[in-house]
Design an enzyme around this catalytic site. Sequence first.
Site, PDB file in Angstrom:
ATOM      1  N   ARG A 202       0.840  -1.192   0.000  1.00 11.59           N
ATOM      2  CA  ARG A 202       0.000   0.000   0.000  1.00 11.59           C
ATOM      3  C   ARG A 202       0.882   1.251   0.000  1.00 11.59           C
ATOM      4  O   ARG A 202       0.612   2.217  -0.714  1.00 11.59           O
ATOM      5  CB  ARG A 202      -0.920  -0.008   1.220  1.00 11.59           C
ATOM      6  CG  ARG A 202      -1.966  -1.113   1.142  1.00 11.59           C
ATOM      7  CD  ARG A 202      -3.073  -0.908   2.169  1.00 11.59           C
ATOM      8  NE  ARG A 202      -2.865  -1.689   3.369  1.00 11.59           N
ATOM      9  CZ  ARG A 202      -3.391  -2.901   3.593  1.00 11.59           C
ATOM     10  NH1 ARG A 202      -4.163  -3.473   2.686  1.00 11.59           N
ATOM     11  NH2 ARG A 202      -3.174  -3.536   4.715  1.00 11.59           N
TER      12      ARG A 202
ATOM     13  N   PHE B 150     -11.305  -3.646  -5.947  1.00 10.99           N
ATOM     14  CA  PHE B 150     -11.274  -4.615  -4.844  1.00 10.99           C
ATOM     15  C   PHE B 150     -10.703  -3.902  -3.602  1.00 10.99           C
ATOM     16  O   PHE B 150      -9.749  -4.357  -2.986  1.00 10.99           O
ATOM     17  CB  PHE B 150     -10.406  -5.838  -5.191  1.00 10.99           C
ATOM     18  CG  PHE B 150     -10.721  -6.475  -6.519  1.00 10.99           C
ATOM     19  CD1 PHE B 150     -11.707  -7.455  -6.608  1.00 10.99           C
ATOM     20  CD2 PHE B 150     -10.039  -6.106  -7.678  1.00 10.99           C
ATOM     21  CE1 PHE B 150     -11.992  -8.060  -7.835  1.00 10.99           C
ATOM     22  CE2 PHE B 150     -10.323  -6.696  -8.896  1.00 10.99           C
ATOM     23  CZ  PHE B 150     -11.300  -7.684  -8.984  1.00 10.99           C
TER      24      PHE B 150
ATOM     25  N   ASP C 294     -15.761  -2.166  -4.421  1.00  9.69           N
ATOM     26  CA  ASP C 294     -15.703  -3.532  -3.893  1.00  9.69           C
ATOM     27  C   ASP C 294     -17.115  -4.102  -3.982  1.00  9.69           C
ATOM     28  O   ASP C 294     -18.101  -3.360  -3.876  1.00  9.69           O
ATOM     29  CB  ASP C 294     -15.224  -3.526  -2.431  1.00  9.69           C
ATOM     30  CG  ASP C 294     -14.734  -4.896  -1.982  1.00  9.69           C
ATOM     31  OD1 ASP C 294     -13.503  -5.108  -1.938  1.00  9.69           O
ATOM     32  OD2 ASP C 294     -15.583  -5.771  -1.690  1.00  9.69           O
ATOM     33  N   SER C 295     -17.201  -5.409  -4.147  1.00 10.07           N
ATOM     34  CA  SER C 295     -18.532  -6.034  -4.257  1.00 10.07           C
ATOM     35  C   SER C 295     -19.211  -6.174  -2.893  1.00 10.07           C
ATOM     36  O   SER C 295     -20.409  -6.415  -2.831  1.00 10.07           O
ATOM     37  CB  SER C 295     -18.422  -7.400  -4.934  1.00 10.07           C
ATOM     38  OG  SER C 295     -17.561  -8.227  -4.187  1.00 10.07           O
TER      39      SER C 295
ATOM     40  N   ALA D 271     -16.066  -5.672  -9.963  1.00  2.00           N
ATOM     41  CA  ALA D 271     -14.905  -5.065 -10.626  1.00  2.00           C
ATOM     42  C   ALA D 271     -15.013  -5.134 -12.152  1.00  2.00           C
ATOM     43  O   ALA D 271     -14.734  -4.146 -12.844  1.00  2.00           O
ATOM     44  CB  ALA D 271     -13.636  -5.753 -10.147  1.00  2.00           C
TER      45      ALA D 271
ATOM     46  N   ASP E 174      -6.478  -5.604  -6.769  1.00  3.69           N
ATOM     47  CA  ASP E 174      -6.134  -6.547  -5.693  1.00  3.69           C
ATOM     48  C   ASP E 174      -7.275  -7.554  -5.542  1.00  3.69           C
ATOM     49  O   ASP E 174      -7.978  -7.558  -4.529  1.00  3.69           O
ATOM     50  CB  ASP E 174      -5.890  -5.770  -4.387  1.00  3.69           C
ATOM     51  CG  ASP E 174      -5.439  -6.682  -3.256  1.00  3.69           C
ATOM     52  OD1 ASP E 174      -5.004  -7.818  -3.528  1.00  3.69           O
ATOM     53  OD2 ASP E 174      -5.523  -6.246  -2.088  1.00  3.69           O
TER      54      ASP E 174
ATOM     55  N   CYS F 105      -3.138 -13.200  -5.498  1.00  4.36           N
ATOM     56  CA  CYS F 105      -2.880 -13.895  -4.229  1.00  4.36           C
ATOM     57  C   CYS F 105      -3.160 -15.387  -4.347  1.00  4.36           C
ATOM     58  O   CYS F 105      -3.337 -16.064  -3.347  1.00  4.36           O
ATOM     59  CB  CYS F 105      -3.678 -13.261  -3.098  1.00  4.36           C
ATOM     60  SG  CYS F 105      -5.441 -13.336  -3.357  1.00  4.36           S
TER      61      CYS F 105
HETATM   62  N1  SAH Z   1      -7.180  -4.238  -1.383  1.00  2.39           N
HETATM   63  C1  SAH Z   1      -7.801  -4.626  -0.139  1.00  2.39           C
HETATM   64  C2  SAH Z   1      -7.973  -6.125  -0.020  1.00  2.39           C
HETATM   65  C3  SAH Z   1      -8.750  -6.766  -1.145  1.00  2.39           C
HETATM   66  S1  SAH Z   1      -9.250  -8.402  -0.818  1.00  2.39           S
HETATM   67  C4  SAH Z   1      -7.005  -4.054   1.016  1.00  2.39           C
HETATM   68  O1  SAH Z   1      -5.911  -3.509   0.799  1.00  2.39           O
HETATM   69  O2  SAH Z   1      -7.458  -4.148   2.153  1.00  2.39           O
HETATM   70  C5  SAH Z   1     -10.303  -8.723  -2.162  1.00  2.39           C
HETATM   71  C6  SAH Z   1     -11.597  -7.950  -2.138  1.00  2.39           C
HETATM   72  O3  SAH Z   1     -12.290  -8.251  -3.351  1.00  2.39           O
HETATM   73  C7  SAH Z   1     -12.565  -8.288  -1.032  1.00  2.39           C
HETATM   74  O4  SAH Z   1     -12.834  -7.116  -0.322  1.00  2.39           O
HETATM   75  C8  SAH Z   1     -13.852  -8.772  -1.742  1.00  2.39           C
HETATM   76  O5  SAH Z   1     -15.028  -8.281  -1.127  1.00  2.39           O
HETATM   77  C9  SAH Z   1     -13.678  -8.181  -3.104  1.00  2.39           C
HETATM   78  N2  SAH Z   1     -14.319  -8.841  -4.244  1.00  2.39           N
HETATM   79  C10 SAH Z   1     -14.463 -10.152  -4.496  1.00  2.39           C
HETATM   80  N3  SAH Z   1     -15.004 -10.354  -5.717  1.00  2.39           N
HETATM   81  C11 SAH Z   1     -15.204  -9.131  -6.261  1.00  2.39           C
HETATM   82  C12 SAH Z   1     -15.714  -8.657  -7.512  1.00  2.39           C
HETATM   83  N4  SAH Z   1     -16.118  -9.495  -8.453  1.00  2.39           N
HETATM   84  N5  SAH Z   1     -15.748  -7.330  -7.727  1.00  2.39           N
HETATM   85  C13 SAH Z   1     -15.333  -6.458  -6.769  1.00  2.39           C
HETATM   86  N6  SAH Z   1     -14.862  -6.845  -5.587  1.00  2.39           N
HETATM   87  C14 SAH Z   1     -14.780  -8.155  -5.325  1.00  2.39           C
END
Ligand code: SAH
Length: 410
Positions: free
Chosen positions: A227, A243, A266-267, A294, A314, A354
């Site tokens: 970050r 995300f 975020d979803s 996303a 992410d 990840c």
């Molecule tokens: N970048 C964040 C962590 C992301 S973890 C940080 O720094 O804290 C992945 C995230 O993707 C989760 O919050 C989950 O809710 C989200 N997610 C999962 N599928 C998704 C989609 N199709 N579109 C958007 N967000 C999604």
Amino acid sequence: MSEAWSKKLPTNMNHEVCGRIVIRPDRVRPFLERHPWVRATSIELIEGAPPDGSVVDVVSRQGKFIARGIFNSRSQIRVRLYTWQDQPLDEPFWRHRLESAIALRRQLGLDTPNGATRLVFSESDGLSGLIIDKYRDFLVLQVNALGFQQRLETIVGILQELLNPKGIIARTDMEIRDQEGITFESPVTWGNVPPGPILVQEHGLDVGVDLLSGQKTGLYLDQRDNRLAAARLVKGKRVLDMFCYTGGFSLVASRCGQAKEVWGFDSSEKAIVMARANAQQNGVTNTRFEVGDAFQTLKSLRQEEERFDVVILDPPKFASGKSTLPEAFRAYHYLNRLAIDVLNPGGYLVTCSCSGYVTREDFFNVLFGVSQQVGRDIQILEQRGAAPDHPVLVTCRETHYLKCFICRVL
Ligand code: SAH
């Protein structure tokens, strides 16, 4: 501890060796090399009918001792290996492992009174199936193996002695519960546990974290350093954080990186509510957080001709096993392609994966494919991994799961 929980404690809690697992001669090598997961396909014979969660020895066809671990007939990982020596898996053994893991985080300066750190990272700390994160005075355990459900009292007792936390929460992941045959109703708590979100410090920001019902243990601590690395590129720029969860990258970009404006999607609605609260808590006014898928969002932004100077991707784990890899590669390709479509020429792409099954090389190849398709050059400036409280164990490549490539896209 609740009564419902104590009733579920198994009767077989001793650490005696209850069986022998004979490995097929052609599959013996990874275990000699100290890989900790014995899958069903590697097993020739199970001797002694060991109960799930009991200690077993892994031996060669000739009966030679290779390693000692914990058996689970329900799991794809039939035996998780903990030692390659003839030593008991008893309380002093677990205590020693926990002490060693905690000592590392202290040495790294990450065990701070107001901060958050991963104290134990499963295989990487010789504790396959157990994750422990510390948020201020609270510990959140993610129990990913039946063996640790059965030894939870022992582990919690050691943690109380070593760290004297205000409260401990043990949680399980829905998906892993079924895979492992974990039966306890998550969360289980000890001591005083805050009913709502608490604030922890990261990069000078106060970040809200819901220990009882946030995703995983509450925060994605593996991205802590990434970050800040991403924030170095954003001064005066328009940033898109896909995300975004509770706003991790966005808030650091705005506060530490002095971005002009940050949009986060975020979803999860809960995550977005928390992201907005985090912005308010820290007096950050140039972020905008919205619920959105996303892929759909990126397509709409492209259509609406919204363009950004920095895009952060992410996503959650796309590959859960080898069989899902082709699908995962397609998803990573499509996602990165969409991100580049909304990125100004000379803009920065911070792209992460990840999935433990996707190698660094694989991820590189995804970017190669995208670069071919869009006809734009991608320069990788930094190839980063997880923060050092998530060590990579060289004998278990799956612990090298997080890739974070910082790129410029011409
Ligand atoms: N970048 C964040 C962590 C992301 S973890 C940080 O720094 O804290 C992945 C995230 O993707 C989760 O919050 C989950 O809710 C989200 N997610 C999962 N599928 C998704 C989609 N199709 N579109 C958007 N967000 C999604």
